[in-house]
Write a protein that holds these residues in place. Structure first.
Motif: not given
Length: 279
Positions: A19-23, A27-29
Motif C-alpha cells: 500500500s505505501v509502495g503503491h503511493v 507519485q513518481m509516475l
C-alpha cells in the motif's frame, strides 16, 4: 515519470509494491521528474528504501531519543565515543550495524539535533535494505555529526519546484528565529506517505503545524513567517546503485570525508555543504 531499462514504466508488470509502495510509485509516475532504473529490481529497491526511511522515522518518533544541541549531545558509551564537538564516533570494537540499532534499542541514552537524526534514519533504512553483513562491510568508520556522512553515503540536495516524494527530506526555514533559541532556525523533516512530516524534536505533524510552532520561536516583532522551502535532500542515485549492486563481502575503500564542526543546530544539507566548501 519512470523509465525501466530505457522504456516507459508499465504498471501492468509492476507486481505488488504494498500500500505505501503503491503511493510512492503513483507519485513518481505523476511527477514531471524522470526516475530511471536499469531494471525492475532497481526500481523496487528504491521504493523499498523509501519505505524503510518512513519506517525508521516512525520508530525514531516512537523512541525516547531527545532533541538537544551539540553541546549537550548524549550517546551510549558502549558503542560510541562522544567527541568534544558533540559528535558520535563509532568505537573500534563494535559492529557498525549494532551501533546504529542501539540508538533505537537504548534510545533513552541518546540526544542529538535534527540533521544528525536524518543521517541516523538513513543509516537504519540502508541497514534494513541490505542487511547487517553488507552494512558492516560498507560503513566501517561511522561518525555522526550534523550532515556528515560516510564516504560511501553520498547525498543529493537540490532546489525543485516539483512535488517531493515520501522518503524525501525537506527543510522548514525560520529566518527570524529568536537569538536565544538558535536551534529553531529551521527543521529538517522526512516527507511521510500521508501528507505528514517527521521532524526530530517536533514529531509527526502537518506542514502547517510545523510552521505554526516555528513561528512561536521568532524574534519579538518579527513579521516574517517560517516556511517550507523547496529544498529536497535524497540519498544519491550513485549510492543507491552501489548499494543495490554490491556483491556480498566485497570491501569498499574510499578516502575519508572532511568534517566541519560548525556547532549550528538544525541547518539544512545545503548549508552544511556551504561550510564544507570553505565559505
Amino acid at each position: 515519470m519512470i523509465q525501466v531499462a530505457g522504456r516507459p514504466f508499465s504498471q501492468e508488470n509492476a507486481g505488488d509494491f504494498g500500500s505505501v509502495g503503491h503511493v510512492i510509485l503513483q507519485q513518481m509516475l505523476e511527477s514531471p521528474e524522470l526516475f530511471a532504473y536499469p531494471s525492475m529490481n532497481g526500481l523496487r529497491f528504491d521504493i523499498n528504501m523509501r519505505i524503510h526511511i518512513l519506517d525508521s522515522s516512525k520508530e525514531m518518533n516512537a523512541s525516547q531519543v531527545t532533541f538537544t544541541t551539540f553541546e549537550h549531545a548524549q550517546c551510549n558509551p558502549a558503542y560510541w565515543t562522544l567527541t568534544y564537538a558533540g559528535g558520535f564516533l563509532l568505537r573500534n570494537d563494535v559492529r557498525p550495524s549494532e551501533a546504529i540499532l542501539d540508538i533505537y534499542r537504548n534510545s533513552s541514552l541518546y540526544a542529538f539535533e535534527c540533521a544528525t537524526a536524518i543521517i541516523i534514519i538513513y543509516y537504519q533504512a540502508i541497514l534494513k535494505s541490505i542487511g547487517s553483513q553488507r552494512f558492516d562491510t560498507i560503513f566501517q568508520n561511522l561518525y555522526l555529526y550534523s550532515w556528515h556522512t560516510d564516504p560511501n553515503l553520498e547525498l543529493n540536495s537540490f532546489y525543485s519546484s516539483n512535488r517531493f516524494l515520501p522518503g524525501d527530506v525537506v527543510y522548514f526555514n525560520n529566518p527570524d528565529f529568536h537569538p536565544q533559541t538558535p536551534w529553531y532556525r529551521g527543521e529538517n523533516a522526512v516527507v511521510m506517505s500521508d501528507g505528514m512530516f517527521f521532524g526530530h524534536g517536533f514529531g509527526i505533524m502537518t506542514a502547517e503545524e510545523m510552521i505554526e510552532f516555528l513561528n512561536t520561536q521568532r524574534s519579538p516583532g518579527s513579521m516574517q513567517s517560517a516556511y517550507l522551502t523547496n529544498l529536497i535532500t535524497r540519498i544519491s542515485s550513485q549510492t543507491m546503485q552501489m548499494l543495490f549492486t554490491l556483491q556480498r563481502g566485497r570491501l569498499i575503500y574510499r578516502s575519508a570525508k572532511k568534517v566541519v564542526h560548525h556547532n549550528l543546530c538544525s541547518i539544512s544539507c545545503i548549508d552544511y555543504q556551504y561550510f564544507l566548501n570553505g565559505h
